[in-house]
Design a protein around this motif. Structure first.
Motif, mmCIF file in Angstrom:
data_model
loop_
_atom_site.group_PDB
_atom_site.id
_atom_site.type_symbol
_atom_site.label_atom_id
_atom_site.label_comp_id
_atom_site.label_asym_id
_atom_site.label_seq_id
_atom_site.Cartn_x
_atom_site.Cartn_y
_atom_site.Cartn_z
ATOM 1 N N SER A 1 -4.239 -7.112 0.573
ATOM 2 C CA SER A 1 -4.972 -7.074 1.833
ATOM 3 C C SER A 1 -6.257 -7.879 1.686
ATOM 4 O O SER A 1 -7.089 -7.607 0.821
ATOM 5 N N ALA B 1 -5.650 -1.373 5.767
ATOM 6 C CA ALA B 1 -6.443 -0.431 4.987
ATOM 7 C C ALA B 1 -5.767 -0.095 3.656
ATOM 8 O O ALA B 1 -4.583 -0.380 3.441
ATOM 9 N N MET B 2 -6.528 0.508 2.780
ATOM 10 C CA MET B 2 -5.993 0.997 1.510
ATOM 11 C C MET B 2 -5.340 2.369 1.719
ATOM 12 O O MET B 2 -5.753 3.131 2.595
ATOM 13 N N GLN C 1 0.804 -1.218 0.000
ATOM 14 C CA GLN C 1 0.000 0.000 0.000
ATOM 15 C C GLN C 1 0.842 1.274 0.000
ATOM 16 O O GLN C 1 0.361 2.336 -0.385
ATOM 17 N N ASP D 1 -8.348 -8.176 4.247
ATOM 18 C CA ASP D 1 -9.304 -7.591 5.184
ATOM 19 C C ASP D 1 -8.928 -6.130 5.360
ATOM 20 O O ASP D 1 -7.999 -5.793 6.083
ATOM 21 N N THR D 2 -9.657 -5.257 4.698
ATOM 22 C CA THR D 2 -9.321 -3.833 4.728
ATOM 23 C C THR D 2 -9.649 -3.181 6.071
ATOM 24 O O THR D 2 -9.277 -2.031 6.296
#
Length: 570
Positions: A354, A361-362, A328, A356-357
């Motif tokens: 990922s 997170a993005m 990311q 599981d965001t």
């Protein structure tokens, strides 16, 4: 042409010396063909029952050995000083440099072509890396892994909750019986702290630097994949010996910049600063305190992990591990940096994702746009201080209040719960003499517990300033690593209760609002610090430890010393 194995300087010798080196190895029932021509791989093991985080390393070492043997190497396991964060007094940090010296000398003095560094608990990782890169033979890290997530009354808990539980008991919200119940559910498997504390931050550090195989940081200690990675690590170190891939080939300036960016993205421990500076000093890479601010300033918080977030290391692994976090922030990394598996950072994270965001997170929707380490400057910290914004209270990031000064940790313990203590929610708690020389060892006491009478009023955070450190599991608006420390007689040593202090994180300022004339008068009245330690290692520490902004390493350990042994003893 392949480089001659270093171990041949021992086992390949003729005459009396070679006889002694080989004959005494045979008393273990080892055929001489095992150490005559194969790469000899040391397994540097910090196993100890006094270091609970590393207590499973005997078993993990067997997986490393299998990998070494499969790849045609000869494994030799050896112990070094183990630093247990939970039990050692006065602080494990006092002994980090000692352990690093032992690792350095053990590797140099013995017939090792390469080494696997087995580390987990906080100080074991930097001490082993510092020692190994000082010798600069091929080396690779296998971390022990985090413990499984704790459980308490239907909720997940981790080490960061200890600080909350402690304050809840002091304020009367939680009973001692409930605390005992939480204690039983906190550490329910092998491994180090389940949150993004210092141990996990160190595991992420070595992966980001390129000193471990991809995925090393996040696999839980109890997961079978930790053993798989250990076996693969054993295989890989033999290949690294044949390739002559050494720490100095991996630990470039760009690798250190990558590690700083990754530490920001994971909300890593403030202890990362002092350990990375020390490692850089050992390999001769110029690294300054400002670099931690510069290379983390534009990096958002990607990993939603306690203490800066919600989840735990176990969740990080199943969501994609550190490679998914690095993916990311790939545009902020030097993708061409070489890593221990022979591939570049870019190659290692190319297919990472990922899963599981909520956990990873993005980049365009981070957990927190503000992360990393902020370096503060001002007359209160002439050589700098640090704060971790992602763990702080936003409303306190710009603050002005009157100092309540504690001259040392004993003074703090005696007065903090006194109902007559002159303190309010706007006050700034100041702890002196918790630095490298003043304590000595620079303990994790910087995140001072709040005054009992304020806890009872519902106060949950205050600005706290010290020349000590904070546990990586801790949180709050805490300014740390003030340099020079109080024992070095800088401005920090002159602060008195009632002085106004201003903190401005956005503008990187920490100021004591006392004029220079008054400070000069105070300096005249102040007696110079005198250490009470007159013998042994502690005396050596106090006389030679550098300040926090330099990594708190010994002044005589800068730069690599090399692997050459110049004399035989026989």
């Amino acid at each position: 042409m392949e480089k001659q194995l270093r171990s041949r300087q021992w086992f390949g010798k003729k005459g009396k010396d070679g006889f002694i080196y080989r004959a005494w190895m045979r008393n273990q029932g080892i055929p001489d063909d095992q150490f005559r021509g194969k790469p000899v791989i040391g397994i540097c093991n910090t196993w100890s029952e006094l270091t609970p985080c590393n207590a499973h390393f005997r078993e993990l070492a067997e997986s490393v050995k299998r990998g070494i043997i499969e790849a045609g190497g000869f494994p030799l396991e050896f112990p070094v000083m183990s630093l247990g964060e939970t039990l050692m007094k006065p602080t494990a940090m006092l002994y980090r440099n000692l352990a690093s010296m032992e690792v350095e000398e053990a590797i140099r003095a013995n017939p090792l072509d390469g080494v696997v560094l087995m580390c987990g608990c906080d100080k074991t990782t930097p001490s082993l890396v510092m020692g190994a890169c000082s010798v600069d033979v091929p080396a690779i890290v296998i971390s022990g892994g985090a413990m499984l997530t704790g459980k308490f009354r239907g909720r997940d808990i981790g080490t960061s909750d200890l600080w909350r539980f402690s304050e809840d008991v002091r304020s009367g919200v939680m009973s001692e019986e409930e605390l005992n119940e939480a204690e039983a559910g906190m550490c329910r498997s092998r491994g180090h702290c389940a949150v993004m504390g210092t141990a996990s931050s160190m595991a992420c550090m070595v992966e980001a630097l390129g000193l471990s195989l991809p995925g090393n940081a996040a696999i839980p200690a109890a997961d079978a994949n930790r053993k798989v990675l250990a076996q693969l690590t054993g295989r890989r170190i033999v290949e690294m010996v044949h390739e002559d891939l050494k720490p100095s080939d991996i630990l470039t300036r760009e690798a250190f910049e990558n590690a700083i960016a990754v530490n920001a993205a994971i909300g890593g421990s403030t202890n990362f600063v002092i350990h990375l500076l020390a490692i850089a000093g050992r390999v001769g890479v110029p690294l300054e305190l400002e670099d931690f601010d510069r290379f983390s300033r534009q990096v958002p918080l990607i990993a939603n992990l306690q203490p800066s977030g919600r989840y735990f290391m176990e969740d990080l692994y199943y969501a994609g591990g550190l490679p998914a976090v690095m993916k990311q922030i790939a545009e902020k990394l030097h993708g061409g940096c070489t890593t221990a598996n022979g591939k570049s950072i870019a190659e290692n994270i190319r297919t990472a994702k990922s899963w599981d965001t909520n956990v990873i997170a993005m980049a365009d929707a981070p957990v927190n746009p503000q992360s990393g380490i902020v370096v503060l400057r001002g007359n209160l910290c002439e050589n700098g201080a640090i704060i971790k914004p992602s763990a702080a209270t936003p409303a306190l990031m710009q603050h002005r209040g009157k100092a309540v000064v504690f001259r040392d940790i004993e003074d703090y313990k005696q007065r903090i719960n006194d109902p007559a203590l002159d303190v309010d929610a706007n006050s700034v708690l100041v702890l002196q003499h918790a630095g490298p020389k003043g304590y000595p060892g620079m303990p994790e006491v910087g995140n001072l517990g709040l005054p009992a009478k304020l806890l009872q009023q519902g106060v949950t955070d205050m600005v706290r300033i010290s020349d000590g450190r904070m546990s990586g599991t801790g949180f709050g608006t805490v300014v740390l690593h003030v340099s020079p420390e109080a024992a070095e007689n800088g401005t920090f040593s002159l602060v008195e209760s009632g002085d106004w202090i201003s903190l401005d994180v956005e503008n990187r300022r920490l100021e004591l609002e006392v004029d220079d004339i008054e400070l000069a008068e105070r300096r005249k009245r102040k007696a110079a610090f005198q250490s009470p330690y007159t013998r042994g290692y502690v005396r050596l520490f106090v006389e030679h430890v550098e300040q926090a902004d330099k990594g708190a390493d010994f002044d005589f350990l800068k730069g690599s010393s090399g692997s050459q042994v110049t004399r035989d003893s026989h």
